[in-house]
Enzyme design. Structure first.
Site, PDB file in Angstrom:
ATOM      1  N   VAL A  95      68.954  57.791  19.131  1.00  0.00           N
ATOM      2  CA  VAL A  95      68.085  56.626  18.910  1.00  0.00           C
ATOM      3  C   VAL A  95      66.513  57.058  19.402  1.00  0.00           C
ATOM      4  CG1 VAL A  95      67.425  54.251  19.932  1.00  0.00           C
ATOM      5  CG2 VAL A  95      69.802  54.847  19.291  1.00  0.00           C
ATOM      6  N   GLU A  96      66.543  57.660  20.344  1.00  0.00           N
ATOM      7  CA  GLU A  96      65.128  58.127  20.888  1.00  0.00           C
ATOM      8  C   GLU A  96      64.448  59.028  19.820  1.00  0.00           C
ATOM      9  OE1 GLU A  96      63.302  57.158  23.373  1.00  0.00           O
ATOM     10  OE2 GLU A  96      64.637  55.863  24.528  1.00  0.00           O
TER      11      GLU A  96
END
Length: 260
Positions: free
Chosen positions: A123-124
């Site tokens: 996600v990051e």
């Protein structure tokens, strides 16, 4: 006797005629199973195509997500729809999982961090590389100051935020501290994204410590939903349009001794 018999026969004939007329004047009743049913399709139904079943138990780190809440259900489905193959048009997320998970998973276990945190790097930094506009870098998107406070070297000659193993160890230390502060893995994930000070202020201001009932900024308010969506996409790729399963699902987990 003959007259009575004749009257009786006449009455019977009349009753038969009336009965026949009633039969043919009555509309036939279709069996219930053949009665057509028309269900109105909403915009949301067309977008998500009902791919998520009611019995699916969505959760993050075994903390249940209340899918019976229409607002929560919508946000989750929207996040999953965003990450479907038809929108991403790439297997890059699964390729990264294939590369990163064999390193990340045993370190998470060694520190007692739930396995679901392995989706944080996807996600990051899942669809981008390099340094963020704010200066965060590496798969865990550490800012320089935070990285140094958890033992990573960040200077002109060396940046250990780019070292998968060392940065994962630093992330585990940070996540463990966040859990100790908030006593919730879901809130720990939200604090990882937004910072513990901002999250604590939001909790005190709203007098609410359930992430799914809180009103947070757009990025943090969708962060855990993205993690759960990524978990779905990686664990059940074919369901979401990714027809090429990544090889990591068939690989045995590497062994790793406890990390201090």
């Amino acid at each position: 006797m003959g007259k009575k018999h004749l009257v009786t026969c006449s009455v019977i004939v009349v009753l038969v005629i009336i009965s026949t007329l009633n039969i043919f004047s009555t509309n036939p009743v279709l069996p219930a199973k053949t009665t057509p049913k028309f269900i109105e399709a909403t915009t949301a139904d067309l977008l998500f195509l009902k791919t998520e079943k009611a019995e699916d138990n969505f959760n993050f780190a075994n903390e249940a997500l209340p899918v019976n809440d229409k607002r929560v259900d919508y946000k989750l489905k929207k996040s999953i729809a965003t990450h479907r193959f038809r929108n991403v048009q790439s297997n890059i997320l699964h390729s990264k999982a294939d590369k990163l998970f064999p390193v990340i998973e045993p370190i998470l276990r060694a520190y007692g961090i739930p396995e679901d945190f392995k989706f944080v790097p996807l996600v990051e930094s899942g669809l981008r590389e390099g340094t963020s506009p704010k200066g965060a870098r590496g798969i865990w998107q550490f800012m320089p100051g935070t990285a140094r406070s958890y033992g990573l070297k960040v200077n002109r000659g060396k940046d250990e935020r780019l070292n998968i193993r060392k940065s994962t160890i630093a992330a585990c230390k940070y996540i463990k501290e966040l859990y100790a502060e908030f006593n919730s893995w879901t809130l720990a994930a939200a604090a990882y994204n937004n910072g513990s000070i901002k999250l604590e202020r939001a909790i005190n201001r709203q007098k609410e410590d359930n992430y799914f009932r809180m009103s947070l900024n757009r990025e943090t308010g969708s962060y855990v939903y993205k993690l759960i969506a990524m978990k779905e996409i990686i664990n059940r790729p074919k369901k979401y349009g990714y027809n090429n399963y990544y090889s990591y699902l068939q690989k045995p987990l590497p062994m790793l001794t406890a990390v201090n």
